[in-house]
Design a protein around this motif. Structure first.
Motif, mmCIF file in Angstrom:
data_model
loop_
_atom_site.group_PDB
_atom_site.id
_atom_site.type_symbol
_atom_site.label_atom_id
_atom_site.label_comp_id
_atom_site.label_asym_id
_atom_site.label_seq_id
_atom_site.Cartn_x
_atom_site.Cartn_y
_atom_site.Cartn_z
ATOM 1 N N UNK A 101 0.848 -1.197 0.000
ATOM 2 C CA UNK A 101 0.000 0.000 0.000
ATOM 3 C C UNK A 101 0.883 1.247 0.000
ATOM 4 N N UNK A 102 0.446 2.244 -0.753
ATOM 5 C CA UNK A 102 1.196 3.505 -0.834
ATOM 6 C C UNK A 102 0.267 4.685 -0.640
ATOM 7 N N UNK A 103 0.778 5.698 0.061
ATOM 8 C CA UNK A 103 0.075 6.980 0.140
ATOM 9 C C UNK A 103 0.975 7.992 -0.563
ATOM 10 N N UNK A 154 -5.497 11.259 4.249
ATOM 11 C CA UNK A 154 -5.205 10.030 4.997
ATOM 12 C C UNK A 154 -3.918 10.218 5.821
ATOM 13 N N UNK A 155 -3.102 11.192 5.391
ATOM 14 C CA UNK A 155 -1.831 11.463 6.067
ATOM 15 C C UNK A 155 -1.943 12.675 6.990
ATOM 16 N N UNK A 156 -2.785 13.660 6.605
ATOM 17 C CA UNK A 156 -2.774 14.933 7.324
ATOM 18 C C UNK A 156 -3.890 15.059 8.364
ATOM 19 N N UNK A 181 -0.269 -7.120 -5.878
ATOM 20 C CA UNK A 181 -0.892 -5.887 -6.347
ATOM 21 C C UNK A 181 -0.559 -4.709 -5.451
ATOM 22 N N UNK A 182 -0.684 -3.501 -6.021
ATOM 23 C CA UNK A 182 -0.436 -2.299 -5.213
ATOM 24 C C UNK A 182 -1.737 -1.528 -5.020
ATOM 25 N N UNK A 183 -1.853 -0.967 -3.832
ATOM 26 C CA UNK A 183 -3.029 -0.194 -3.437
ATOM 27 C C UNK A 183 -2.526 1.221 -3.199
ATOM 28 N N UNK A 224 2.343 -3.508 4.840
ATOM 29 C CA UNK A 224 3.132 -2.286 5.024
ATOM 30 C C UNK A 224 2.512 -1.148 4.223
ATOM 31 N N UNK A 225 2.467 0.040 4.815
ATOM 32 C CA UNK A 225 1.956 1.223 4.123
ATOM 33 C C UNK A 225 3.098 2.211 3.996
ATOM 34 N N UNK A 226 3.449 2.560 2.739
ATOM 35 C CA UNK A 226 4.564 3.484 2.518
ATOM 36 C C UNK A 226 4.044 4.840 2.084
#
Length: 937
Positions: free
Chosen positions: A714-716, A889-891, A880-882, A906-908
């Motif tokens: 997962x990526x933000x 979602x970060x702020x 797969x990537x999300x 893991x969320x990067x």
């Protein structure tokens, strides 16, 4: 002996669609067919006198290099003209190939070619009415016609020739009466199919018929129903231990992997079935939820000689159950399962109405084509379910007219498909239905539901939505105007004047009655228009247009304080209905036999009177009944007034409705609610409370082991702009750029999920204009034509494809394996604060002193977010990537709750550039090397 017919099957490739702008041919192929055998073929590259655009090279695989030594069209013109003389011209879309060719003949000074033409698109639509798509490549794949290089003239022409032959073979197996009616209607078609139908008819008349395979309603041939197997009792024991379960699965499934949580689910369900108790089970992807409930249900049904009903929300899951999951379970258990699919009445064709409408002589082209499709389909369908048909937009309106509405007496009719489905369910172990049918029939008390011992509600979180839809009422301006137009005045050539003429001629009804009725009609239409003017006046006064949208929304109670005109209209409408019914009764009185053509008019009259009656109820519900449990609002689009006016009325809470429905069921049956998403962090019973399920009913959460998600990342993206601080155009540019980078990094196979149709449309348009993904197939909900189901199937066919979707694609869509490489979440899926039902619920919560954000907005968004992730990993080997593009979602403090709802992966958090490099690196090393993809895949 009649000389056999010569067919010239032609396909051309060109530099583009417009000869006027200098587009020219680059390849032509002609296949000559006689007696359904290929006699000769001619194929040649042609020099276009200009370079071939890149996207055409990409589409056809024909490059400037291929045509550099070819001769121009002039050099081949005489040969081509000669070849197609005395032949019927055949092409897959004759409008394009023939008109382009005629233009070229004219340009080089040859006379216009004259002759008959057959369009295989039109022909295939009629003879394969349930095909997924009518593109040549898709038809070839579906009908096993060889086609190696699509969009190359030589291969396409040959495939088109085989398609023509396949259509001819299909014609010869149709029942004689179907062919007769097709021939009668075929003169309205665009290409000369009548001759082909006539030849088939001649052969059919002189051969031994297959009439035993059909039953008839008047002249309509319908496929004879199979005799259903009576229910056979099989004594199967429930596999109580894990070892017994594994043995059972291993025997039948080659790629078996043991799933302890699935076994646990089976045990829980088995216990509740036998205790006739209630339970809620959240089963994440990777547990094997469907098999987890099917096996205990079927064993229970067989052992007790009772039925289990499974209800789902999406058609997709219904299809999946029938086509893949149930056959799998039959293999596991080693015995046949009697299954019946039951849908609501309006999903089935009304053969009586269709037979009536077919007699009409003034059908439009779309209606004629659809009539022919339905004629052919009736000789093949076993279910009569109209969703099997693939009709054009104009055809859909015709389909809506032939949906089943009414009962036909108490006598069971073989041609009544809805009745047939109900009868089949008598012998079923399993009844599969959808939530809306279940809700309607629990109210209607279909007797078949009395024999059900257990209810499994899959996609249970969507039961809320289904109940809302069932209780909603919708007013549409265009719909009402259409109804008025169908009746018309004495001076029009519409139903009123036609019916009046017959009634007066036969002296069945005195003229004064019709004069009175017309007066009431005029009064009614005047009052209707007055109401609409009032609505528009108040809308302009009170509601503010938003910055981007031409749409406006306002609550009815804010707009319509005085409802006098509405009330007057209601009285006028009722007065018209009463008199129209009275006239119909007078016409039929003391009459033995009504002439068939009068019968058709009378039935149309009665049909519209019934429609007006239903409309009267709808009007009162929307405009005159005030109810605090409902919210009603008006929607308009300022670009289209008054055409766009719609009024919707929906329940704010459906808890009471659902409790009432299940009250009697709970006393006698087991009820099992299950879904991939029933809970959210900090609010485990969010869905349970909406469904009004007692606190004492256990909620069991089954999560697949962490190893199941080892292929997920997962990526933000943390350098996306903040939507509040930039213009909409800038924001969409950033989104389009991020999407194209991710798609190229993962080589397509990507879902992009939006929360707004408007943003989706603008993003897709920008990507198309910029040609950043020119070599990818882009499918976009609301932009590409076709249903959600069709878009998904098209998406799965191409390796280089991207699917852009809104709400309904967030869930209930299954693309296993390499089918999906990435899911991109453009915005966190919060409901729009101005969305009226949501707004009404928020106001209701605030009035009770509760927090609408934490109790409604946030849990709803988290559920959708979980569903979105659930699309990605459907088996433990999946990779797969999300990717989340929304910075909130970060702020924002609540962002962590979204991440907490994901499985342990893991969320990067990275800038776009770094993320793309990481994804590329990961994908390049995914299988040791990146898989080469065939361009023609």
């Amino acid at each position: 002996m009649m000389e056999s017919q010569k067919y010239a099957i032609v396909d051309i490739e060109t530099t583009g669609h417009s000869q006027a702008n200098g587009d020219r041919m680059i390849q032509i192929a002609i296949v000559i067919m006689k007696d359904w055998c290929i006699e000769k073929t001619f194929t040649s590259f042609i020099h276009p006198g200009k370079s071939i655009p890149l996207f055409i090279q990409d589409l056809t695989n024909i490059t400037d290099d291929d045509v550099k030594d070819a001769l121009p069209f002039e050099a081949h013109a005489d040969t081509i003209y000669e070849l197609i003389q005395d032949a019927i011209f055949v092409a897959h879309n004759t409008d394009f190939d023939l008109s382009f060719l005629q233009g070229e003949f004219k340009r080089v000074g040859l006379p216009k070619w004259n002759g008959k033409k057959i369009d295989t698109v039109e022909l295939a639509k009629i003879l394969f009415p349930s095909a997924l798509s009518y593109k040549l490549g898709d038809l070839a794949a579906e009908l096993n016609i060889p086609l190696t290089n699509a969009h190359r003239a030589d291969d396409d022409a040959k495939a088109c020739a085989f398609l023509l032959k396949t259509c001819w073979e299909e014609l010869l197996v149709l029942p004689l009466s179907t062919l007769e009616q097709m021939h009668k209607k075929s003169f309205r078609l665009k290409s000369n199919l009548s001759q082909l139908f006539f030849e088939a008819l001649q052969i059919s008349r002189s051969t031994v018929s297959n009439e035993d395979d059909f039953i008839y309603y008047k002249k309509l041939a319908l496929k004879k129903p199979y005799a259903t197997n009576k229910k056979i009792r099989h004594q199967i024991d429930f596999p109580a231990t894990s070892a017994e379960k594994s043995t059972l699965f291993k025997k039948a499934l080659s790629h078996f992997e043991e799933r302890p949580k699935q076994y646990q689910m089976m045990d829980i369900i088995w216990e509740h079935l036998n205790n006739k108790s209630e339970v809620m089970i959240e089963a994440s992807t990777g547990i094997g939820k469907t098999i987890g409930y099917l096996i205990p249900s079927i064993i229970y049904a067989k052992q007790n000689n009772r039925k289990v009903c499974i209800s789902t929300y999406t058609t997709y899951l219904l299809e999946q159950l029938l086509s893949s999951e149930i056959p799998k379970v039959e293999k596991i258990l080693g015995c046949p399962i009697n299954v019946t699919l039951l849908k609501g009445r309006r999903n089935y064709v009304d053969v009586v109405v269709f037979e009536q409408l077919m007699k009409s002589n003034d059908l439009s082209y779309d209606e004629t084509l659809t009539t022919l499709q339905v004629l052919v389909w009736l000789s093949k369908t076993e279910t009569g379910d109209l969703s099997e048909l693939n009709c054009s937009g104009g055809g859909q309106l015709f389909i809506d007219k032939i949906r089943k509405n009414a009962e036909y007496g108490k006598k069971k009719q073989l041609f009544d498909y809805y009745d047939r489905a109900i009868q089949e369910s008598e012998h079923a172990d399993l009844i599969i239905t959808n939530h809306s049918m279940l809700l309607a029939d629990l109210v209607r008390h279909e007797p078949v539901f009395n024999q059900i011992d257990a209810w499994i509600i899959d996609e249970a979180h969507q039961f809320v939505q289904a109940a809302v839809q069932r209780d909603q009422a919708i007013f549409s301006y265009t719909n009402w105007k259409y109804l008025f137009g169908q009746i018309g005045y004495a001076s029009d050539h519409q139903l009123f004047s036609i019916f009046q003429k017959i009634a007066l001629k036969k002296q069945r009804v005195p003229l004064t009655y019709f004069q009175q009725l017309e007066k009431k009609f005029m009064q009614m239409v005047e009052l209707f228009d007055k109401t609409i003017q009032e609505i528009l006046y108040h809308m302009q006064k009170t509601s503010l247009p938003s910055k981007f949208e031409s749409k406006q929304i306002a609550f009815v109670h804010n707009i319509l304080t005085n409802r006098e005109t509405m009330n007057n209209f209601s009285i006028a409408l009722q007065g018209w209905v009463d008199l129209a019914e009275q006239i119909s009764v007078m016409f039929k009185k003391d009459i033995e036999q009504i002439a068939p053509e009068h019968q058709l008019i009378l039935e149309q009259w009665d049909f519209f009177v019934r429609e007006y009656k239903m409309k009267a109820t709808e009007w009162d519900e929307i405009f005159l009944q005030t109810d605090n449990d409902y919210t009603a609002w008006i929607e308009i689009d300022r670009r289209n007034l008054p055409g766009s006016i719609r009024v919707l009325k929906k329940p704010i809470s459906i808890t009471a409705t659902i409790q009432q429905l299940f009250e009697s069921i709970r006393k006698t049956s087991a009820v099992i609610w299950t879904s991939g998403t029933l809970t959210v962090p900090k609010n485990e019973r969010f869905i349970a409370n909406q469904l009004g399920i007692d606190e004492r009913v256990p909620m069991i959460v089954l999560q697949a082991p962490a190893s199941y998600y080892k292929g997920a990342k997962a990526y933000v993206v943390n350098d996306m702009p903040d939507i509040q601080s930039v213009s909409q155009t800038d924001y969409i540019e950033s989104v389009a750029l991020a999407i194209t980078r991710i798609v190229r990094a993962t080589e397509g196979r990507c879902f992009v999920l939006f929360t707004s149709q408007d943003m989706l449309k603008k993003t897709v348009e920008l990507i198309q204009e910029s040609e950043l993904l020119y070599d990818y197939m882009l499918f976009a909900q609301g932009v590409t034509s076709g249903s959600r189901m069709r878009l998904l199937k098209s998406f799965q066919k191409f390796s280089h494809s991207v699917l852009f979707g809104t709400n309904s694609f967030w869930e209930g869509v299954d693309v296993p394996g390499d089918g999906l490489s990435s899911v991109v979440i453009v915005r966190l899926p919060f409901s729009a604060p101005e969305e009226p039902t949501f707004k009404a619920k928020s106001i209701s919560l605030q009035q009770q002193g509760r927090n609408a954000f934490t109790e409604l907005s946030l849990p709803e968004a988290i559920l959708r977010f979980k569903q979105g992730f659930g699309r990605l990993i459907r088996a433990s080997q999946d990779k797969g990537v999300f990717v989340v593009l929304d910075r909130r979602i970060d702020t924002k403090s609540y962002g962590v709750e979204f991440l907490r709802a994901l499985p342990q992966i893991s969320v990067n958090k990275l800038p776009l550039q770094d993320m793309v490099l990481e994804i590329e690196h990961w994908y390049n090393n995914k299988d040791g090397k990146r898989k080469q993809v065939d361009k023609n895949e």
